[in-house]
Design a protein around this motif. Sequence first.
Motif, short mmCIF file in Angstrom:
data_model
loop_
_atom_site.label_atom_id
_atom_site.label_comp_id
_atom_site.label_asym_id
_atom_site.label_seq_id
_atom_site.Cartn_x
_atom_site.Cartn_y
_atom_site.Cartn_z
N LEU A 54 -13.52 10.21 6.41
CA LEU A 54 -11.90 9.86 6.01
C LEU A 54 -11.90 8.51 5.69
N ILE A 55 -11.55 7.61 5.02
CA ILE A 55 -11.57 6.27 4.78
C ILE A 55 -8.96 6.31 4.59
N PRO A 56 -8.57 6.00 5.41
CA PRO A 56 -6.81 6.38 5.02
C PRO A 56 -6.71 4.93 4.14
N CYS A 57 -6.42 5.10 3.05
CA CYS A 57 -5.52 3.84 2.45
C CYS A 57 -4.93 3.88 1.66
N ASP A 58 -4.13 2.77 0.59
CA ASP A 58 -3.15 3.13 -0.10
C ASP A 58 -3.40 2.36 -1.62
N LEU A 59 -3.96 3.40 -2.65
CA LEU A 59 -4.71 3.15 -4.04
C LEU A 59 -3.87 2.11 -4.89
N SER A 60 -2.18 2.67 -4.53
CA SER A 60 -1.50 1.68 -5.07
C SER A 60 -1.05 0.05 -5.42
N SER A 61 -2.04 -0.37 -3.81
CA SER A 61 -2.37 -2.06 -3.75
C SER A 61 -3.71 -2.64 -4.00
N GLU A 62 -3.36 -3.26 -5.13
CA GLU A 62 -4.66 -3.63 -5.58
C GLU A 62 -5.80 -4.39 -3.88
N SER A 63 -5.03 -4.74 -3.31
CA SER A 63 -5.90 -5.87 -1.65
C SER A 63 -6.45 -4.37 -1.23
N ARG A 65 -7.45 -1.92 -2.90
CA ARG A 65 -8.95 -1.12 -3.36
C ARG A 65 -9.94 -1.43 -3.49
N HIS A 66 -9.51 -3.32 -2.87
CA HIS A 66 -10.75 -3.95 -2.90
C HIS A 66 -11.04 -4.12 -1.73
N THR A 67 -10.62 -4.03 -0.90
CA THR A 67 -10.91 -3.16 0.12
C THR A 67 -12.06 -2.40 0.81
N LEU A 68 -11.59 -0.75 -0.34
CA LEU A 68 -12.17 0.44 0.03
C LEU A 68 -13.44 -0.04 -0.79
N PHE A 69 -13.63 -0.44 -1.67
CA PHE A 69 -14.24 -0.81 -2.41
C PHE A 69 -15.83 -1.09 -1.38
N SER A 70 -15.38 -3.34 -0.94
CA SER A 70 -16.31 -3.38 -0.27
C SER A 70 -16.60 -2.46 0.79
N GLU A 102 11.11 0.79 -8.65
CA GLU A 102 9.97 0.66 -7.98
C GLU A 102 9.21 2.19 -8.46
N LYS A 103 10.34 3.18 -8.16
CA LYS A 103 9.18 4.62 -8.19
C LYS A 103 8.33 4.93 -8.92
N HIS A 104 8.81 4.51 -10.89
CA HIS A 104 7.71 4.10 -11.73
C HIS A 104 6.98 3.82 -11.64
N GLN A 105 6.76 2.27 -10.65
CA GLN A 105 6.28 1.41 -10.45
C GLN A 105 4.57 2.02 -9.79
N GLN A 106 5.39 2.50 -9.25
CA GLN A 106 4.75 3.39 -8.17
C GLN A 106 3.88 4.24 -8.84
N GLU A 107 3.80 5.34 -9.48
CA GLU A 107 3.13 6.17 -10.42
C GLU A 107 2.13 5.54 -11.49
N ILE A 108 2.69 4.25 -11.67
CA ILE A 108 1.60 3.87 -13.11
C ILE A 108 0.39 2.86 -12.63
N ALA A 109 1.08 2.64 -10.85
CA ALA A 109 0.15 2.11 -9.99
C ALA A 109 -1.14 3.01 -9.63
N THR A 110 -0.46 4.63 -8.93
CA THR A 110 -0.93 5.62 -8.45
C THR A 110 -2.23 6.27 -9.81
N ALA A 114 -5.12 2.15 -10.70
CA ALA A 114 -6.08 2.80 -9.20
C ALA A 114 -7.51 3.43 -10.44
N PRO A 115 -7.74 4.04 -10.89
CA PRO A 115 -8.29 4.60 -11.69
C PRO A 115 -9.33 3.78 -12.73
N MET A 116 -8.39 2.83 -13.19
CA MET A 116 -8.69 1.49 -14.59
C MET A 116 -9.42 0.48 -13.34
N HIS A 117 -8.73 0.15 -12.03
CA HIS A 117 -9.14 -1.21 -11.32
C HIS A 117 -10.63 0.17 -10.96
#
Length: 244
Positions: A54-63, A65-70, A102-110, A114-117
């Motif tokens: 298990l790795i808890p994380c919020d993929l709508s956040s760019e940072s 996503r970097h932490t998850l990858f590392s 903000e809700k639309h942005q959250q949907e776009i980010a998630t 996230a999958p692109m990044h």
Amino acid sequence: MNLANNTVLITGGGSGIGLALATRFSKAGSKVIICGRRREQLEAAKRECPELILIPCDLSSESERHTLFSRVSRDFPELNILINNAGIQNRPPALTEAQDWEKHQQEIATNLEAPMHLSMLFIPHLLKQQTSAIINVSSGLAFLPLSFMATYCATKAALHSFTMSLRHQLSKTPIKVIEVIPPMVNTDLGGKGLHNEGTSLDVFADHTVKHLEAGDLEFGFGFSEKGRLASREQLNEMFLGMNK
Ligand SMILES: NC(=O)c1ccc[n+]([C@@H]2O[C@H](COP(=O)([O-])OP(=O)(O)OC[C@H]3O[C@@H](n4cnc5c(N)ncnc54)[C@H](OP(=O)(O)O)[C@@H]3O)[C@@H](O)[C@H]2O)c1
């Protein structure tokens, strides 16, 4: 694709389609790492399938996503499959009404950023493996939007487009790029009870495994299979039927 002997990262693997795939990869003999925002949901998934990591994380956040990858590339250097499955589905007011951007942005980010990044972050890592894959979970609504969920459908249409480009760019590498296109599936997407009418989760997950094992690169089920293969004329007709 052989479901055994892989190391797989499944985003949004704590529930629904992600968890159904996580248990199937794990039972077949792969190591499976799942991530999601709700720690308690990930722990519930682990009670169902104790081998999950298990790795808890919020993929709508760019940072994040970097932490998850590392973390994943450091702790699991043998990781060879990324499944971009996490997604949210909002039901905003009509576009003629005031919007909570903000809700639309959250949907776009998630659903899209996230999958692109994550794909971009993991490509150099996946290139080092003998066999590897990026599996993106889009939606039948990528082809046939439900207009009252305009942003959700737009994120999925864009993910479909990105997946086609990614597959083409990686065609001379060992990384296979696969798009899973679910129809309505009975999960808690968007809130409890909103998808109860959908295809059973087990039926859809078994169907997905069958296509992965057959080496198919793009597939839907029922409505989404029809939509992905429809002509422009058929799409227009289906769109009008869905959006009465
Ligand atoms: N069910 C359907 O009818 C249907 C149809 C077409 C496509 N799909 C797609 O299938 C995928 C899986 O959905 P599902 O139906 O299985 O619904 P689900 O059970 O709600 O799964 C979505 C998962 O994504 C995770 N997630 C959401 N936002 C996240 C974030 N910011 N960071 C990390 N994880 C996040 C959620 O966990 P947390 O809330 O704990 O973060 C949850 O585990 C989605 O991409 C969805 O769009 C579903």
